[in-house]
Structure formats: C-alpha cells, structure tokens
Design an enzyme around this catalytic site. Sequence first.
Site, PDB file in Angstrom:
ATOM      1  N   ASP A 122       0.860  -1.198   0.000  1.00  0.00           N
ATOM      2  CA  ASP A 122       0.000   0.000   0.000  1.00  0.00           C
ATOM      3  C   ASP A 122       0.896   1.247   0.000  1.00  0.00           C
ATOM      4  O   ASP A 122       0.516   2.292   0.498  1.00  0.00           O
ATOM      5  CB  ASP A 122      -0.882  -0.051   1.265  1.00  0.00           C
ATOM      6  CG  ASP A 122      -1.957   1.014   1.297  1.00  0.00           C
ATOM      7  OD1 ASP A 122      -2.365   1.479   0.219  1.00  0.00           O
ATOM      8  OD2 ASP A 122      -2.388   1.381   2.401  1.00  0.00           O
ATOM      9  N   LYS A 162      -0.823  -0.795  -4.631  1.00  0.00           N
ATOM     10  CA  LYS A 162      -1.471   0.485  -4.960  1.00  0.00           C
ATOM     11  C   LYS A 162      -0.792   1.111  -6.175  1.00  0.00           C
ATOM     12  O   LYS A 162       0.420   1.061  -6.305  1.00  0.00           O
ATOM     13  CB  LYS A 162      -1.322   1.410  -3.739  1.00  0.00           C
ATOM     14  CG  LYS A 162      -1.752   2.834  -4.038  1.00  0.00           C
ATOM     15  CD  LYS A 162      -2.372   3.497  -2.881  1.00  0.00           C
ATOM     16  CE  LYS A 162      -1.402   3.942  -1.809  1.00  0.00           C
ATOM     17  NZ  LYS A 162      -2.147   4.289  -0.598  1.00  0.00           N
TER      18      LYS A 162
HETATM   19  N1  SAM Z   1      -1.213   0.045   4.565  1.00  0.00           N
HETATM   20  C1  SAM Z   1      -0.903   0.975   5.644  1.00  0.00           C
HETATM   21  C2  SAM Z   1      -1.937   0.768   6.720  1.00  0.00           C
HETATM   22  O1  SAM Z   1      -2.951   0.155   6.428  1.00  0.00           O
HETATM   23  O2  SAM Z   1      -1.733   1.236   7.849  1.00  0.00           O
HETATM   24  C3  SAM Z   1      -0.870   2.404   5.176  1.00  0.00           C
HETATM   25  C4  SAM Z   1       0.289   2.691   4.305  1.00  0.00           C
HETATM   26  S1  SAM Z   1       0.540   4.392   4.026  1.00  0.00           S
HETATM   27  C5  SAM Z   1      -0.762   4.792   2.939  1.00  0.00           C
HETATM   28  C6  SAM Z   1       1.930   4.419   2.990  1.00  0.00           C
HETATM   29  C7  SAM Z   1       3.214   3.979   3.654  1.00  0.00           C
HETATM   30  O3  SAM Z   1       4.205   3.826   2.647  1.00  0.00           O
HETATM   31  C8  SAM Z   1       3.776   4.992   4.652  1.00  0.00           C
HETATM   32  O4  SAM Z   1       3.779   4.455   5.944  1.00  0.00           O
HETATM   33  C9  SAM Z   1       5.217   5.224   4.146  1.00  0.00           C
HETATM   34  O5  SAM Z   1       6.171   5.311   5.189  1.00  0.00           O
HETATM   35  C10 SAM Z   1       5.451   3.977   3.308  1.00  0.00           C
HETATM   36  N2  SAM Z   1       6.528   4.116   2.322  1.00  0.00           N
HETATM   37  C11 SAM Z   1       6.650   5.056   1.348  1.00  0.00           C
HETATM   38  N3  SAM Z   1       7.790   4.863   0.660  1.00  0.00           N
HETATM   39  C12 SAM Z   1       8.395   3.751   1.209  1.00  0.00           C
HETATM   40  C13 SAM Z   1       9.602   3.061   0.924  1.00  0.00           C
HETATM   41  N4  SAM Z   1      10.415   3.459  -0.064  1.00  0.00           N
HETATM   42  N5  SAM Z   1       9.929   1.984   1.678  1.00  0.00           N
HETATM   43  C14 SAM Z   1       9.106   1.591   2.689  1.00  0.00           C
HETATM   44  N6  SAM Z   1       7.951   2.210   3.005  1.00  0.00           N
HETATM   45  C15 SAM Z   1       7.595   3.285   2.272  1.00  0.00           C
END
Ligand code: SAM
Length: 298
Positions: A122, A162
């Site tokens: 996600d 996503k």
């Molecule tokens: N699925 C999660 C939940 O239900 O709680 C929500 C996810 S949130 C929409 C998006 C997440 O992507 C954030 O916590 C962000 O830190 C993570 N993210 C973005 N880029 C990332 C990367 N390169 N590596 C790991 N995590 C990443």
Amino acid sequence: MGKSSKDKRDIYYRLAKEEGWRARSAFKLLHLDEEFKFLNKSVERVVDLCAAPGSWSQVLTRTLRGPTGQENPNVKIVAVDLQAMAPLPGVIQIQGDITKVSTAESIVDHFKGEPADLVVCDGAPDVTGLHDIDEYIQAQLLLAALNITTHVLKKGGTFIAKIFRGKDVSLLFSQLKMFFKEVTCAKPRSSRNSSIEAFMVCQEYNPPEGFKPSMANPLLNHDYDDYSNQLVGANRCILPFLACGDLSGFDSDRTYPLQLEDGKEYVYHSPTQPPIDPPYKEACKLKADNKLAKESKS
Ligand code: SAM
C-alpha cells in the site's frame, strides 16, 4: 477544527476508529478481499510492504491468525515500512526502504525455502501535488515491490499493490501482465473517487520461463518514458477495471451526519494508534513546554 469535524467529513476514518483499525486504509483491503477472496485458509505466509501505521497488518492478522493474532501461529506475516510501527501480535517488523537492496534482502531472508502466498503493498510516497512526479515515484515503489515479490512469492501466489492511475500506466500494466496470469485494476468503495489511487490485483504468479529474480537488476531502471508508454497493438495491455466493496455501502466522497443510527448518541473515539514518531513531535513538545512555562509564571 473540532475533534468531530473529520469524523463527519470522512465516514471511513470514523468507522476505522470505532472498529479499532489503525487507519481507514483497512477498509480498502477488506473491500478488495470481498471481491477477490485472497484472504483465505490456504494463505499462511504474507508480506505487507509499506505497512505503517499497520491497519493492513491488522486485517491480515485478524483474518489469518485469528482475532487476538495468536490463534493460528503457523501464519507468518512480515511487515515493512520506512517508518517505525507500533508492535502488533504475530507480525514480524522490518524498518527499511523497500527500494534498497539491503531491505529487500532482509525480507527475502524470512522466506528462504518457504515462499509467500501473498504480497501486499500500500506504499505511497509523500505526495508533492505534481501529478507526473507523484505518479512516477509511485510506479517506482510498485516496481520495487514487484522485484521483492519475484524473490518471495510462490508460483500461483497473489500480489496486490497500490497505483496512481495516471496517463502513463500502460508500461506498468504490461510489466505486471508478464508475471501474472490475471491482472485487474480495482477501486474499492473506501478509496475516494476524487483520488487517482487504485489497486492492481495480480493473481496466479507465473513468471516468464527462464526468469531468474535478481537484486542486481531490480526492475527499477526501466525507462518510464513517453515512448514505452505508447505501446500499441499486441504490446498494449488493456486491463479490466473493477469497482469493489458493497456499492450500496458508504460513499467515501460524501459527508455523513454524525448520528447514523436513530436514537444512538454520537461518541468521539481517539485514533486507535497515534503516530509513534511523527515529524511534528518536536513542535508538540515545544508547545507543551511553553504552556508549562506560562503556567509556572502565573
Ligand atoms: N497500509 C498501511 C496501513 O494500512 O496502515 C498504510 C500505508 S501508508 C498509505 C503508505 C506507507 O508507505 C507509509 O507508511 C510510508 O512510510 C510507506 N513508504 C513510502 N515509501 C516507502 C519506501 N520506499 N519503503 C518503505 N515504506 C515506504
């Protein structure tokens, strides 16, 4: 803005708190599962990429390991995020960047000899508001997730990720189609219509014959340019698009009254899991210190 105004504006935010989910995103996974039924008894090993604050991991533990997360200890769930995530019973956590080989390798280590049945992602970058850039970064994140998936997913397994459904998704669709027999672009009811977000549901992992996953060539360097996005003829994939979640359920773009049921008093709920290390932590501390200083003077 009062405490209840976001509750009023966003029905899924409010329901998430009432039902104990850490984020409203939980409903997106639940709505996707209603349609595609990927959270079934045969699923025992799962990777949750970009998992913080953890509502998808909660859905995975509750449906696969049981309500307390301990009833079915054979189910292995590995959750990964850049951000720290509060612990969840039965979930192994890795803090790291999924586009980094070191993170990818530590995920793969958990599935040596025992491939995963399901990988979900996600992931979303911090949105800049510049759609082309946001879409590009999102696509890179998805490709990093796909690369990890090629190392850990069993043949026949499922990958859910996503995407931002912008004008340049043709190449991405084609890449996914190379690895999975069934690929659908799905929009859960809980995902706002006003958002370009959608989810790729990729079923029946079936990599091209002779394909060897490699960390040295992690699918990240493909040019994502106008040329490759104007694929034509047999090279162009047009995928089915599916709206999912009960269509008579709540509309995520609408505002609902706080009183949903007759005679029942509206109760405000605090978030299930407040962020553990938010960027505004220092500002909150300064504000609290100033308040204390003022109180001690008066
Ligand atoms: N699925 C999660 C939940 O239900 O709680 C929500 C996810 S949130 C929409 C998006 C997440 O992507 C954030 O916590 C962000 O830190 C993570 N993210 C973005 N880029 C990332 C990367 N390169 N590596 C790991 N995590 C990443």
